[in-house]
Design a protein around this motif. Structure first.
Motif, short mmCIF file in Angstrom:
data_model
loop_
_atom_site.label_atom_id
_atom_site.label_comp_id
_atom_site.label_asym_id
_atom_site.label_seq_id
_atom_site.Cartn_x
_atom_site.Cartn_y
_atom_site.Cartn_z
N ASN A 64 0.82 -1.21 0.00
CA ASN A 64 0.00 0.00 0.00
C ASN A 64 0.86 1.26 0.00
OD1 ASN A 64 -2.78 -1.12 0.06
ND2 ASN A 64 -1.92 -2.20 1.81
N SER A 65 2.08 1.13 -0.50
CA SER A 65 2.94 2.30 -0.71
C SER A 65 2.22 3.32 -1.58
CB SER A 65 4.21 1.91 -1.48
OG SER A 65 5.12 1.21 -0.67
N ILE A 66 2.44 4.58 -1.29
CA ILE A 66 1.94 5.62 -2.20
C ILE A 66 2.71 5.51 -3.52
CG2 ILE A 66 1.86 8.11 -2.65
CD1 ILE A 66 1.18 8.53 0.28
N VAL A 67 1.97 5.33 -4.59
CA VAL A 67 2.54 5.29 -5.94
C VAL A 67 2.09 6.58 -6.63
CG1 VAL A 67 2.53 4.11 -8.16
CG2 VAL A 67 2.48 2.77 -6.04
N ALA A 68 3.05 7.36 -7.08
CA ALA A 68 2.71 8.66 -7.66
C ALA A 68 3.42 8.84 -8.99
CB ALA A 68 3.09 9.79 -6.70
N LYS A 69 2.74 9.54 -9.88
CA LYS A 69 3.31 9.82 -11.20
C LYS A 69 3.48 11.33 -11.34
CE LYS A 69 2.57 8.90 -16.09
NZ LYS A 69 2.03 7.97 -17.08
N LEU A 70 4.70 11.71 -11.58
CA LEU A 70 5.05 13.12 -11.74
C LEU A 70 5.17 13.38 -13.24
CD1 LEU A 70 6.18 15.80 -10.39
CD2 LEU A 70 8.43 14.73 -10.57
N GLN A 117 -4.63 -3.49 -13.61
CA GLN A 117 -6.05 -3.76 -13.83
C GLN A 117 -6.86 -2.49 -14.03
OE1 GLN A 117 -7.11 -5.95 -10.35
NE2 GLN A 117 -6.02 -7.79 -11.04
N ARG A 118 -6.29 -1.38 -13.65
CA ARG A 118 -7.03 -0.13 -13.75
C ARG A 118 -6.71 0.61 -15.05
NH1 ARG A 118 -6.70 -2.02 -9.05
NH2 ARG A 118 -8.24 -1.59 -7.45
N PRO A 119 -7.63 1.46 -15.50
CA PRO A 119 -7.39 2.15 -16.78
C PRO A 119 -6.42 3.32 -16.62
CG PRO A 119 -9.48 2.84 -15.84
CD PRO A 119 -8.92 1.82 -14.89
N LEU A 120 -5.14 3.00 -16.44
CA LEU A 120 -4.14 4.03 -16.16
C LEU A 120 -3.04 4.03 -17.21
CD1 LEU A 120 -3.65 3.27 -12.34
CD2 LEU A 120 -5.01 5.12 -13.34
N ASP A 121 -2.57 5.20 -17.54
CA ASP A 121 -1.36 5.31 -18.36
C ASP A 121 -0.16 5.24 -17.42
OD1 ASP A 121 0.76 5.92 -19.93
OD2 ASP A 121 0.03 7.87 -20.61
N LEU A 122 0.53 4.11 -17.43
CA LEU A 122 1.65 3.91 -16.50
C LEU A 122 3.00 4.31 -17.11
CD1 LEU A 122 0.51 0.45 -15.03
CD2 LEU A 122 0.34 2.69 -13.92
N THR A 123 2.98 4.88 -18.30
CA THR A 123 4.22 5.25 -18.98
C THR A 123 5.13 6.09 -18.09
OG1 THR A 123 2.95 5.39 -21.01
CG2 THR A 123 5.18 6.31 -21.07
N ALA A 124 6.40 5.69 -18.01
CA ALA A 124 7.35 6.42 -17.17
C ALA A 124 8.62 6.66 -17.97
CB ALA A 124 7.68 5.62 -15.92
N THR A 125 9.02 7.91 -18.09
CA THR A 125 10.33 8.18 -18.68
C THR A 125 11.40 7.70 -17.70
OG1 THR A 125 9.33 10.16 -19.62
CG2 THR A 125 11.73 9.95 -19.82
N VAL A 126 11.18 8.01 -16.43
CA VAL A 126 12.10 7.56 -15.37
C VAL A 126 11.28 6.78 -14.34
CG1 VAL A 126 13.70 8.27 -13.54
CG2 VAL A 126 13.59 9.58 -15.69
N LEU A 127 11.73 5.59 -14.03
CA LEU A 127 11.08 4.78 -12.99
C LEU A 127 11.96 4.75 -11.75
CD1 LEU A 127 8.92 2.64 -12.06
CD2 LEU A 127 10.44 0.91 -13.06
N ILE A 144 -3.91 10.75 -17.22
CA ILE A 144 -3.30 9.51 -16.72
C ILE A 144 -4.38 8.46 -16.52
CG2 ILE A 144 -2.07 8.50 -14.75
CD1 ILE A 144 -0.65 11.26 -14.49
N ALA A 145 -5.53 8.89 -16.03
CA ALA A 145 -6.66 7.96 -15.90
C ALA A 145 -7.37 7.93 -17.25
CB ALA A 145 -7.59 8.41 -14.80
N LEU A 146 -7.41 6.76 -17.87
CA LEU A 146 -7.97 6.65 -19.21
C LEU A 146 -9.47 6.36 -19.16
CD1 LEU A 146 -5.01 4.47 -20.52
CD2 LEU A 146 -5.30 6.94 -20.83
N GLY A 147 -10.01 6.28 -17.97
CA GLY A 147 -11.44 6.06 -17.77
C GLY A 147 -11.69 6.16 -16.28
N PRO A 148 -12.93 5.91 -15.84
CA PRO A 148 -13.19 5.93 -14.40
C PRO A 148 -12.30 4.90 -13.71
CG PRO A 148 -15.24 5.78 -15.65
CD PRO A 148 -14.11 5.58 -16.63
#
Ligand code: ZN
Ligand code: ZN
Length: 414
Positions: free
Chosen positions: A186-192, A215-225, A318-322
């Motif tokens: 349950n770490s906070i996962v954040a996209k900057l 499983q969620r409609p998210l754009d997880l693309t990361a230039t830097v991870l 980032i959210a591609l849907g609800p």
């Protein structure tokens, strides 16, 4: 467009090389006019601590390293930060992430604190919450705005830079349980994000976290991870890396640590998706600077590694849907800002009069409300922040009374 990209790419590269940046041709000065978005991944040994400095000077600290690193981290922050941090985030309550946080907050201060709100019995965590309750104005959980529960919490950092929290989403979605480590999961996962560049900051996320995000409609693309769990072998699954497509990967890890981090398998999986790896145990502090088109990464010690990677983020939300499947709703990101306090969670106009907001959002909003000593906000009596604080309380029987002395907290929206 490609010309612009190329010249800014070169200008950043030149700016990073001493001696060459002194007299760049005028056509290559694009990036010197604009301040970059900078992320410092500190060398704190076996643990995590990173500082975001936005182009407009907003600062966000993510984790505070292990106890051994506290003096070094505090000293480094004093050189980089003037005035209190706009936000301090604890991704999860493990000692290698929180051990130096109190010292860091003592050194520079913070206007807000956010953690997952996931209970952990350690004394160190309790002590941190006590310190935060007494010294930080706002304590938040990363829960979605009740008015737009299917959207993500996004924090605006000015100049088009934003930090969006992808996980956790309690109480809208329950915490992950029964995993290898529920605290990690349950770490906070954040996209900057900034222009075409993005940083995915995942704390010690576990494979379960990665599966939930996939499983969620998210754009997880990361230039830097920022690689999960110090490069541990379970996290950074092939499926997650395939979705994130990192161009560069930063591993925050101690030299000769007892855990065998980073794992060979993880390094192989990162290599398989073409991610260039920087490591704090070898490269020292890793400083990543984005001009919105590309990211320049350099190690501040040891190897002197210098790397420039192109941004790979497509425009769009980032959210591609609800985020909670519910086809009858339309989705838009919730935009907040760390600047004006009243607009923290939502910049869209709120048609509901202030005195009625709570009733529209959820039940049980008629009071009582609770304020904590040394804090300027009030909470719903049921707010999880209250359960985690030992501070003295003031009870208000109705919202109007609370509003006379305090403002509504950002975590429970009373
Ligand atoms: Zn952990
Ligand atoms: Zn850790």
């Amino acid at each position: 467009m490609s010309r612009l990209r190329l010249s800014s790419f070169l200008a950043l590269l030149l700016a990073a090389l001493p001696g060459i940046a002194a007299s760049p041709p005028s056509s290559l000065t694009f990036s010197t006019d604009t301040k970059p978005l900078t992320v410092h991944f500190f060398d704190v040994g076996q643990g995590d601590a990173a500082l975001i400095i936005s182009p407009s000077g907003k600062t966000v600290l993510i984790d505070g390293g292990p106890p051994e690193a506290r003096e070094r981290l505090a000293a480094r922050l004093r050189t980089l930060v003037t005035g209190p941090l706009d936000l301090a985030i604890l991704t999860h309550p493990h000692l290698d992430h929180l051990g130096g946080l109190t010292a860091a907050l003592r050194a520079v201060g913070a206007k807000r604190f956010m953690d997952p709100g996931f209970n952990h019995p350690s004394e160190a965590y309790k002590d941190l919450l006590g310190f935060v309750g007494d010294s930080v104005g706002q304590v938040m959980n990363p829960e979605p705005n009740p008015a737009t529960p299917d959207s993500l919490l996004t924090i605006g950092l000015g100049e088009g830079v934003s930090l969006t929290v992808l996980w956790p989403r309690a109480p809208r979605e329950p915490f992950l349980t029964g995993t290898r480590s529920d605290a990690n999961s349950n770490s906070i996962v954040a996209k900057l994000t900034y222009g075409k560049t993005s940083f995915l900051l995942v704390g010690d996320a576990e494979p379960d976290t990665e599966a939930a995000l996939l499983q969620r409609p998210l754009d997880l693309t990361a230039t830097v991870l920022k690689v999960a769990h110090h490069g541990g072998r379970h996290s950074s699954t092939a499926a997650f890396l395939a979705a994130a497509k990192p161009q560069a990967a930063v591993i925050s890890v101690g030299a000769k640590n007892d855990y065998g981090h980073p794992a060979r398998e993880t390094l192989e999986r990162l290599d398989a998706v073409g991610a260039h790896v920087l490591r704090t145990d070898r490269d020292g502090e890793v400083i990543a600077a984005s001009d919105g088109h590309s990211v320049t990464l350099r190690g501040n010690g040891g190897t002197g590694t210098l790397l420039v990677v192109p941004g790979n983020l497509k425009p769009g939300p980032i959210a591609l849907g609800p985020v909670v499947p519910n086809p009858s709703r339309t989705q838009r990101g919730t935009v907040a800002s760390v600047e004006p306090r009243n607009e923290d969670r939502d910049t869209s106009p709120d048609p509901t009069p202030p005195g009625e907001r709570g009733t529209a959002a959820s039940a049980g909003s008629s009071g009582p409300y609770v304020g904590l000593k040394n804090s300027k906000v009030f909470h719903r009596e049921t707010c999880s922040t209250l359960k985690r604080s030992k501070s003295e309380r003031t009870l208000y029987l109705n919202r109007e009374a609370a509003l006379r002395e305090r403002r509504p907290a950002e975590d429970c929206h009373p």
